[in-house]
Write an enzyme that holds these catalytic residues in place. Structure first.
Site, PDB file in Angstrom:
ATOM      1  N   SER A  66       0.831  -1.204   0.000  1.00 34.63           N
ATOM      2  CA  SER A  66       0.000   0.000   0.000  1.00 34.63           C
ATOM      3  C   SER A  66       0.865   1.253   0.000  1.00 34.63           C
ATOM      4  O   SER A  66       1.973   1.278   0.543  1.00 34.63           O
ATOM      5  CB  SER A  66      -0.916   0.017   1.225  1.00 34.63           C
ATOM      6  OG  SER A  66      -1.809  -1.071   1.210  1.00 34.63           O
TER       7      SER A  66
HETATM    8  N1  SAH Z   1      -1.317  -4.592   4.014  1.00 32.09           N
HETATM    9  C1  SAH Z   1      -0.560  -4.932   2.824  1.00 32.09           C
HETATM   10  C2  SAH Z   1      -1.353  -4.622   1.566  1.00 32.09           C
HETATM   11  C3  SAH Z   1      -1.198  -5.739   0.574  1.00 32.09           C
HETATM   12  S1  SAH Z   1      -2.313  -5.738  -0.789  1.00 32.09           S
HETATM   13  C4  SAH Z   1       0.797  -4.259   2.827  1.00 32.09           C
HETATM   14  O1  SAH Z   1       1.062  -3.425   3.711  1.00 32.09           O
HETATM   15  O2  SAH Z   1       1.633  -4.564   1.982  1.00 32.09           O
HETATM   16  C5  SAH Z   1      -3.649  -6.740  -0.182  1.00 32.09           C
HETATM   17  C6  SAH Z   1      -3.334  -8.144   0.233  1.00 32.09           C
HETATM   18  O3  SAH Z   1      -4.587  -8.745   0.611  1.00 32.09           O
HETATM   19  C7  SAH Z   1      -2.762  -9.045  -0.847  1.00 32.09           C
HETATM   20  O4  SAH Z   1      -1.574  -9.612  -0.374  1.00 32.09           O
HETATM   21  C8  SAH Z   1      -3.837 -10.120  -1.056  1.00 32.09           C
HETATM   22  O5  SAH Z   1      -3.318 -11.396  -1.352  1.00 32.09           O
HETATM   23  C9  SAH Z   1      -4.540 -10.106   0.282  1.00 32.09           C
HETATM   24  N2  SAH Z   1      -5.919 -10.626   0.299  1.00 32.09           N
HETATM   25  C10 SAH Z   1      -6.892 -10.459  -0.637  1.00 32.09           C
HETATM   26  N3  SAH Z   1      -8.027 -11.090  -0.258  1.00 32.09           N
HETATM   27  C11 SAH Z   1      -7.768 -11.666   0.968  1.00 32.09           C
HETATM   28  C12 SAH Z   1      -8.535 -12.473   1.869  1.00 32.09           C
HETATM   29  N4  SAH Z   1      -9.799 -12.843   1.622  1.00 32.09           N
HETATM   30  N5  SAH Z   1      -7.937 -12.860   3.020  1.00 32.09           N
HETATM   31  C13 SAH Z   1      -6.653 -12.530   3.303  1.00 32.09           C
HETATM   32  N6  SAH Z   1      -5.883 -11.779   2.489  1.00 32.09           N
HETATM   33  C14 SAH Z   1      -6.431 -11.362   1.324  1.00 32.09           C
END
Ligand code: SAH
Length: 215
Positions: A66
């Site tokens: 993010s």
């Molecule tokens: N908080 C993260 C943002 C990553 S992007 C950071 O600081 O880097 C969002 C993430 O959510 C991705 O890695 C994706 O695989 C995950 N994601 C999407 N749907 C999900 C679900 N149902 N349960 C857990 N993780 C999920």
């Protein structure tokens, strides 16, 4: 991976913090945490020079870390208190998790993709950020550790998952981007057992929250 945090990195972080202040992030504890967490360690090495720009970046498995502003905004909206029990959905790179842990919370984080779960769990351990990490489907939450003071969803949710609402403490807060291509950042407060208050904060764009897990 290069585990160094140099004087130069610290300087770049201080400039990033100033930029986030300019964009409206005010919570001192959030700014302090962003000033401390070595974001360059959470990006693939080829992107190190971009680590302290206020931009989202690709990580493994087609996902993104993010944007710092988004991390600042979501963290600020959570109204984090030291010792809060927080559930994060979407561990991804682990950066948002590190910022919350830096703020002194007890963090539980779920990731649906094994590759990211393994990487971020290892990295955070290596650099001394302690939390509890799970490979699983965030739509289910973590019933055995609920209720949580705060819940932060870091993937775009097509709707507000009811199981997550029910894993909030009364008085608890959830911050979640809701929508398909673009999302509305929503802050939800649990007022009583049955009453929730919703507030729309603004528009944002996240990778989608998907069902199930990927090995
Ligand atoms: N908080 C993260 C943002 C990553 S992007 C950071 O600081 O880097 C969002 C993430 O959510 C991705 O890695 C994706 O695989 C995950 N994601 C999407 N749907 C999900 C679900 N149902 N349960 C857990 N993780 C999920």
């Amino acid at each position: 991976m290069e585990m160094m945090d140099s004087f130069r990195h610290k300087g770049m972080r201080q400039r990033l913090v100033q930029e986030l202040i300019g964009k409206g992030i005010k919570d001192k504890h959030v700014l302090e945490a962003i000033g401390k967490v070595p974001r360059h360690l959470f990006l693939d090495s080829s992107f190190v020079s971009f680590a302290y720009q206020d931009k989202a970046f690709p990580i493994a498995a087609g996902q993104t870390i993010s944007q710092p502003y988004t991390v600042g905004l979501q963290s600020q909206l959570l109204n984090v208190k030291q010792g809060d029990l927080i559930l994060e959905v979407g561990t991804g790179s682990g950066y948002q998790a590190a910022v919350l842990i830096q703020m002194g919370v007890k963090l539980f984080s779920i990731e649906r993709q094994k590759e990211l779960y393994v990487r971020s769990n290892n990295l955070l351990k290596q650099i001394g950020y302690r939390g509890r990490f799970f490979l699983g489907d965030g739509y289910e939450g973590l019933p055995s550790f609920a209720p949580f003071d705060k819940i932060i969803v870091t993937a775009g949710a097509p709707f507000i998952p009811e199981k997550l609402l029910l894993q909030m403490k009364i008085g608890g807060i959830m911050v979640i981007p809701v929508g398909d291509k673009q999302q509305t950042m929503m802050r939800i407060k649990r007022l009583t057992e049955d009453d929730f208050e919703q507030e729309q904060v603004g528009q944002c764009a996240f990778v989608p929250m998907l069902k199930g897990t990927v090995n």
